[in-house]
Design an enzyme around this catalytic site. Structure first.
Site, mmCIF file in Angstrom:
data_model
loop_
_atom_site.group_PDB
_atom_site.id
_atom_site.type_symbol
_atom_site.label_atom_id
_atom_site.label_comp_id
_atom_site.label_asym_id
_atom_site.label_seq_id
_atom_site.Cartn_x
_atom_site.Cartn_y
_atom_site.Cartn_z
ATOM 1 N N LYS A 178 0.767 -1.200 -0.073
ATOM 2 C CA LYS A 178 0.152 0.089 0.035
ATOM 3 C C LYS A 178 0.818 1.173 0.055
ATOM 4 O O LYS A 178 1.464 1.571 0.946
ATOM 5 C CB LYS A 178 -0.967 0.099 1.226
ATOM 6 C CG LYS A 178 -2.029 1.040 1.004
ATOM 7 C CD LYS A 178 -2.694 1.651 2.294
ATOM 8 C CE LYS A 178 -1.657 2.861 3.040
ATOM 9 N NZ LYS A 178 -1.850 4.129 2.198
ATOM 10 N N GLY A 231 7.042 5.105 7.944
ATOM 11 C CA GLY A 231 6.309 6.373 8.141
ATOM 12 C C GLY A 231 6.423 7.238 9.505
ATOM 13 O O GLY A 231 7.592 7.229 10.075
ATOM 14 N N SER A 232 5.480 7.614 9.925
ATOM 15 C CA SER A 232 5.407 8.498 11.399
ATOM 16 C C SER A 232 5.433 7.490 12.609
ATOM 17 O O SER A 232 4.991 6.131 12.536
ATOM 18 C CB SER A 232 4.250 9.322 11.537
ATOM 19 O OG SER A 232 3.122 8.719 11.763
ATOM 20 N N THR A 235 1.784 6.722 13.713
ATOM 21 C CA THR A 235 0.955 5.685 13.081
ATOM 22 C C THR A 235 1.682 4.299 13.305
ATOM 23 O O THR A 235 0.995 3.059 13.428
ATOM 24 C CB THR A 235 1.159 5.986 11.476
ATOM 25 O OG1 THR A 235 0.873 7.007 11.024
ATOM 26 C CG2 THR A 235 0.617 4.584 10.552
ATOM 27 N N ALA A 236 3.036 3.904 13.338
ATOM 28 C CA ALA A 236 3.549 2.753 13.926
ATOM 29 C C ALA A 236 3.070 2.179 15.186
ATOM 30 O O ALA A 236 3.032 1.115 15.447
ATOM 31 C CB ALA A 236 5.099 3.124 13.996
ATOM 32 N N GLU A 253 10.389 1.592 10.230
ATOM 33 C CA GLU A 253 11.244 2.755 10.009
ATOM 34 C C GLU A 253 10.809 4.210 10.135
ATOM 35 O O GLU A 253 9.631 4.415 9.323
ATOM 36 C CB GLU A 253 12.011 2.566 8.542
ATOM 37 C CG GLU A 253 13.295 3.353 8.471
ATOM 38 C CD GLU A 253 13.474 4.777 7.971
ATOM 39 O OE1 GLU A 253 13.314 5.666 9.108
ATOM 40 O OE2 GLU A 253 13.116 5.029 6.722
ATOM 41 N N CYS A 287 13.569 11.254 5.779
ATOM 42 C CA CYS A 287 13.985 10.938 7.492
ATOM 43 C C CYS A 287 15.166 11.341 7.937
ATOM 44 O O CYS A 287 15.448 11.225 8.971
ATOM 45 C CB CYS A 287 13.435 9.603 7.459
ATOM 46 S SG CYS A 287 13.914 8.163 6.646
ATOM 47 N N GLU A 391 9.897 16.231 14.982
ATOM 48 C CA GLU A 391 10.398 16.346 13.562
ATOM 49 C C GLU A 391 9.232 17.128 12.664
ATOM 50 O O GLU A 391 8.011 17.068 12.710
ATOM 51 C CB GLU A 391 9.925 14.609 12.967
ATOM 52 C CG GLU A 391 10.476 14.581 11.599
ATOM 53 C CD GLU A 391 10.439 13.136 11.010
ATOM 54 O OE1 GLU A 391 11.218 12.623 10.660
ATOM 55 O OE2 GLU A 391 9.361 12.587 11.298
#
Length: 487
Positions: A178, A231-232, A235-236, A253, A287, A391
């Site tokens: 996705k 991603g963020s 979300t992780a 990551e 990142c 970030e």
């Protein structure tokens, strides 16, 4: 809203075929602010079909030899490389990055990801030990895990998607990927090449849509034992919660708040142009970008003067103009978020040395509504400020002075992240000493973003879990079994 006939409409790629979706979302061209294409708004149903296709394809794909899989990966790399310009144009238009960056970084690296894993999968060996006293021999064998769920971000769309797909399928897994709904075009273009590369239907399935619908359905699916996500951190955390009941294998990551540490014996003629790139390349939307610059007091004023002067030379504008250094940010919302950090710094008494709110940005006529921002340098900002802790993920970097090695290590480590760091010094002993003590998965000294794909990639603390790279990706995308034979 009304859509012109010429709008690109993407479709999901499931079991080797393009499949229309019942509903779509708009994706914008960041450099104009106009709708650029329509992306499937997939959910449970589409993910279910993709997982089923991947499950069905798994027995045949996993039983192929590494060499057979390797040949298909190499063929796919050739096909993407053959249309490098087409992919680069699409990536630039879809993401807002400069055509130059897409041509020289994104697409070549996507090609190399397939070639690299096509090769590395041929060179892994398993272990064997003997216990003569017990009359036993032990050996290990590795097998693919099954259906891999791969979720990739919008900043380096094809580059980071292929960094996941290549090792997953090289190891014999099948995948449901996705990509970000904001940058789906190059993934869809890649799907058009899979059959020609000799990829059996169902090995690679791509479902487009949002994280909250399509991503969540993929993460929660009981038949997807493994998730690789870039991603963020926020979300992780959700992915970890949703995966917990199924005990899924995870590789995450996440973000960074990466320091550059510049000692007074640094070679500024190398350091300044590299730090300019490490702060603002790809609009600061990498990142690994530098967002905190610690400069030893002896060279602080000289560094700042030269760094600001070079930053002001950077040209921001239409990404398809090859003379431009920086394109547009990904979305209107993201641009507002990045700008809000600059305002916050100002309200806290920091000084904006150049960029946002200080210098004026002249844009070509067709780009007036695009999401552009000048590269921005903030000084006199406190370590506890959100600009030094969170970030920002945009073209904003903070410059502060330090006195001693001991002090700067503590300050550099004083954030929740630990992805990458750069150290500038001509003292070899110091470089090793500082690199060892930084809480960071990657440390570059006197350079930035020099990557050997053989080596582990990933972060500490809130910057992620696990590592990927030749050996690490192989270990993540396979399950190991220890077999004992008594003779």
């Amino acid at each position: 809203m009304a859509h012109s006939k010429a709008l690109l409409v993407l479709e999901n790629f499931i079991a080797g075929k393009f499949v229309p979706c019942s509903s779509y979302i708009d994706s914008y061209n960041p450099s104009t602010g106009d709708v650029y294409c329509r992306v499937p708004d997939s959910g449970k149903e589409e993910v279910e079909a993709a997982v089923r296709a991947a499950k069905d394809a798994f027995p045949i794909w996993s039983s192929k030899s590494p060499l057979e899989r390797s040949q298909i990966l190499n063929k796919l790399a050739d096909l993407i490389e053959h249309d490098l310009e087409g992919f680069a144009q699409a990536e630039s238009k879809d993401q807002g990055k400069t055509i130059t960056f897409a041509r020289t970084v994104d697409i070549p690296r996507a090609v190399y990801n397939f070639r690299f894993f096509a090769s590395s999968v041929l060179h892994h060996a398993t272990e064997c030990t003997e216990m003569a006293s017990m009359g036993c021999m032990h050996y290990t064998s590795r097998a693919p895990v099954g259906v891999a769920g791969l979720i990739s971000p919008w900043n380096l769309p094809l580059y980071l998607l292929t960094w996941k797909i290549a090792p997953a399928i090289a190891c014999g897994n099948t995948v449901v990927a996705k990509p970000s709904e904001m940058t789906s075009v190059t993934a869809w273009m890649m799907c058009k090449l899979l059959e020609k590369a000799g990829m059996p239907p169902g090995v690679v399935n791509v479902v487009f849509g949002t994280g909250t619908k399509a991503g969540e359905a993929l993460v929660c699916h009981p038949d997807v034992p493994l998730i690789s996500f870039t991603g963020s951190t926020l979300t992780a955390q959700r992915i970890m919660e949703k995966s917990a009941p199924h005990c899924k294998k995870l590789s995450l990551e996440l973000g960074g708040k990466n320091p550059a540490i510049i000692f007074d014996d640094a070679d500024l003629s190398q350091c300044i142009p590299t730090t300019l790139r490490s702060s603002f390349a790809n609009q600061g939307e990498i990142c690994l970008c530098t967002s905190r610059i610690f400069v030893q007091r002896g060279v602080y004023s000289e560094f700042v003067k030269r760094f600001v002067a070079e930053t002001k030379k950077w040209k921001v504008g239409n990404p398809s103009d090859p003379t431009v250094d920086m394109g547009a940010l990904i979305s209107k919302e993201h641009l507002e978020k990045v700008r809000s950090y600059v305002k916050k710094a100002q309200s806290e008494g920091a000084r904006i040395l150049c960029g946002e709110g200080v210098d004026s940005l002249a844009l070509p006529a067709g780009n007036q509504k695009g999401y552009f921002m000048l590269p921005t340098i903030i000084a006199e900002v406190k370590d506890e400020s959100c600009c030094m802790q969170e970030e920002i993920f945009g073209p904003v970097t903070c410059v502060v002075a330090f006195d001693t090695e001991e002090e700067v290590i503590e300050r550099a480590n004083g954030v929740k992240y630990g992805l990458a760091a750069t150290v500038w010094s001509s003292n070899v002993g110091r470089v090793h000493r500082v690199a060892r003590r930084l809480q960071s998965g990657l440390v570059w000294t006197n350079c930035w973003l020099v990557r050997d794909l053989n080596l582990p990639f990933g972060g500490m603390k809130a910057s992620g879990i696990g590592r990927e790279g030749a050996k690490d990706s192989y270990e993540f995308f396979t399950e190991v079994k220890t077999i004992t034979i008594k003779h």
